[in-house]
Design a protein around this motif. Structure first.
Motif, PDB file in Angstrom:
ATOM      1  N   UNK A 169     -54.392  43.420 -67.029  1.00  0.00           N
ATOM      2  CA  UNK A 169     -53.123  44.573 -67.011  1.00  0.00           C
ATOM      3  C   UNK A 169     -53.228  46.110 -66.305  1.00  0.00           C
ATOM      4  N   UNK A 170     -52.640  47.337 -67.026  1.00  0.00           N
ATOM      5  CA  UNK A 170     -52.780  48.246 -66.089  1.00  0.00           C
ATOM      6  C   UNK A 170     -54.260  48.579 -66.178  1.00  0.00           C
ATOM      7  N   UNK A 171     -55.478  48.053 -65.965  1.00  0.00           N
ATOM      8  CA  UNK A 171     -56.761  48.567 -65.674  1.00  0.00           C
ATOM      9  C   UNK A 171     -56.716  48.460 -64.166  1.00  0.00           C
ATOM     10  N   UNK A 172     -58.279  49.703 -63.732  1.00  0.00           N
ATOM     11  CA  UNK A 172     -57.997  49.863 -62.478  1.00  0.00           C
ATOM     12  C   UNK A 172     -58.662  48.519 -61.419  1.00  0.00           C
ATOM     13  N   UNK A 173     -58.749  48.853 -60.215  1.00  0.00           N
ATOM     14  CA  UNK A 173     -59.632  47.441 -59.663  1.00  0.00           C
ATOM     15  C   UNK A 173     -60.871  47.263 -60.139  1.00  0.00           C
ATOM     16  N   UNK A 174     -61.350  48.583 -60.443  1.00  0.00           N
ATOM     17  CA  UNK A 174     -62.541  48.562 -60.484  1.00  0.00           C
ATOM     18  C   UNK A 174     -63.537  47.486 -62.378  1.00  0.00           C
ATOM     19  N   UNK A 175     -62.146  47.177 -62.629  1.00  0.00           N
ATOM     20  CA  UNK A 175     -61.815  46.181 -63.939  1.00  0.00           C
ATOM     21  C   UNK A 175     -62.898  45.305 -63.873  1.00  0.00           C
ATOM     22  N   UNK A 176     -63.530  45.099 -64.854  1.00  0.00           N
ATOM     23  CA  UNK A 176     -64.290  43.329 -65.080  1.00  0.00           C
ATOM     24  C   UNK A 176     -64.410  42.996 -66.210  1.00  0.00           C
ATOM     25  N   UNK A 177     -64.004  41.625 -66.366  1.00  0.00           N
ATOM     26  CA  UNK A 177     -64.837  40.979 -67.892  1.00  0.00           C
ATOM     27  C   UNK A 177     -64.681  39.431 -68.001  1.00  0.00           C
ATOM     28  N   UNK A 178     -64.252  39.402 -69.189  1.00  0.00           N
ATOM     29  CA  UNK A 178     -63.865  37.801 -69.241  1.00  0.00           C
ATOM     30  C   UNK A 178     -63.036  37.572 -70.085  1.00  0.00           C
ATOM     31  N   UNK A 179     -62.251  36.326 -70.064  1.00  0.00           N
ATOM     32  CA  UNK A 179     -61.148  36.056 -70.545  1.00  0.00           C
ATOM     33  C   UNK A 179     -61.518  34.159 -71.308  1.00  0.00           C
ATOM     34  N   UNK A 180     -61.472  34.490 -72.865  1.00  0.00           N
ATOM     35  CA  UNK A 180     -62.658  33.710 -72.902  1.00  0.00           C
ATOM     36  C   UNK A 180     -61.509  32.638 -74.113  1.00  0.00           C
ATOM     37  N   UNK A 240     -51.900  34.530 -71.563  1.00  0.00           N
ATOM     38  CA  UNK A 240     -51.191  35.494 -70.291  1.00  0.00           C
ATOM     39  C   UNK A 240     -50.114  36.869 -70.768  1.00  0.00           C
ATOM     40  N   UNK A 241     -49.398  36.605 -71.371  1.00  0.00           N
ATOM     41  CA  UNK A 241     -48.582  37.668 -71.675  1.00  0.00           C
ATOM     42  C   UNK A 241     -48.700  37.839 -72.584  1.00  0.00           C
ATOM     43  N   UNK A 242     -49.357  37.544 -74.001  1.00  0.00           N
ATOM     44  CA  UNK A 242     -49.879  38.651 -74.969  1.00  0.00           C
ATOM     45  C   UNK A 242     -50.246  39.059 -74.279  1.00  0.00           C
ATOM     46  N   UNK A 243     -51.810  39.267 -73.159  1.00  0.00           N
ATOM     47  CA  UNK A 243     -52.892  39.847 -73.024  1.00  0.00           C
ATOM     48  C   UNK A 243     -52.576  41.105 -72.357  1.00  0.00           C
ATOM     49  N   UNK A 244     -50.915  40.710 -71.701  1.00  0.00           N
ATOM     50  CA  UNK A 244     -50.453  41.622 -70.672  1.00  0.00           C
ATOM     51  C   UNK A 244     -50.118  42.950 -71.680  1.00  0.00           C
ATOM     52  N   UNK A 245     -49.130  42.704 -72.355  1.00  0.00           N
ATOM     53  CA  UNK A 245     -48.517  42.996 -73.935  1.00  0.00           C
ATOM     54  C   UNK A 245     -49.652  43.971 -73.993  1.00  0.00           C
ATOM     55  N   UNK A 302     -51.829  46.905 -72.265  1.00  0.00           N
ATOM     56  CA  UNK A 302     -50.639  47.466 -71.726  1.00  0.00           C
ATOM     57  C   UNK A 302     -50.155  48.510 -72.747  1.00  0.00           C
ATOM     58  N   UNK A 303     -50.591  48.148 -74.636  1.00  0.00           N
ATOM     59  CA  UNK A 303     -50.480  49.235 -75.270  1.00  0.00           C
ATOM     60  C   UNK A 303     -51.560  49.716 -75.521  1.00  0.00           C
ATOM     61  N   UNK A 304     -52.538  49.710 -74.934  1.00  0.00           N
ATOM     62  CA  UNK A 304     -53.789  50.018 -75.707  1.00  0.00           C
ATOM     63  C   UNK A 304     -53.365  51.487 -74.080  1.00  0.00           C
ATOM     64  N   UNK A 305     -53.805  51.059 -73.113  1.00  0.00           N
ATOM     65  CA  UNK A 305     -54.055  51.828 -71.694  1.00  0.00           C
ATOM     66  C   UNK A 305     -52.703  52.972 -72.065  1.00  0.00           C
ATOM     67  N   UNK A 306     -51.252  52.630 -72.945  1.00  0.00           N
ATOM     68  CA  UNK A 306     -50.317  53.594 -73.195  1.00  0.00           C
ATOM     69  C   UNK A 306     -51.054  54.472 -74.224  1.00  0.00           C
ATOM     70  N   UNK A 307     -51.170  54.113 -75.201  1.00  0.00           N
ATOM     71  CA  UNK A 307     -51.709  55.261 -76.641  1.00  0.00           C
ATOM     72  C   UNK A 307     -52.891  55.732 -76.020  1.00  0.00           C
TER      73      UNK A 307
END
Length: 91
Positions: free
Chosen positions: A33-44, A74-79, A82-87
């Motif tokens: 989602x709205x994370x910065x270009x330096x983000x990293x992680x895993x989609x499990x 993908x739609x759920x994860x992005x939503x 996005x809500x985490x960043x907005x909060x």
């Protein structure tokens, strides 16, 4: 771990396009989602997403009950991300 290790032309079979990867984790905000270009992680699978965004000092671990189709996931994860960043008032 978070340095791109793949040649830029190499196609990721799961994504169907070139994608940045470190040592075992996808890189870049396109997955988180709205994370910065330096983000990293895993989609499990289809039930969890874990990522860190060091540039914005955010780490998120999500786990959902049940599996979904990739497009719905993908739609759920992005939503949710996005809500985490907005909060947090960032992004």
């Amino acid at each position: 771990m978070v340095t791109d290790r793949r040649p830029p032309h190499l196609v990721d079979e799961a994504a169907g396009r070139p994608r940045r990867w470190g040592l075992g984790v996808p890189l870049a905000a396109e997955n988180f989602g709205p994370a910065s270009p330096g983000s990293f992680g895993a989609l499990g699978g289809t039930a969890c997403t874990v990522f860190s965004d060091p540039d914005r000092e955010v780490t998120v671990a999500l786990h959902f009950v049940g599996n979904t189709a990739p497009a719905q996931r993908l739609a759920r994860d992005l939503a949710v991300t996005g809500a985490v960043y907005r909060d947090l008032g960032i992004g």
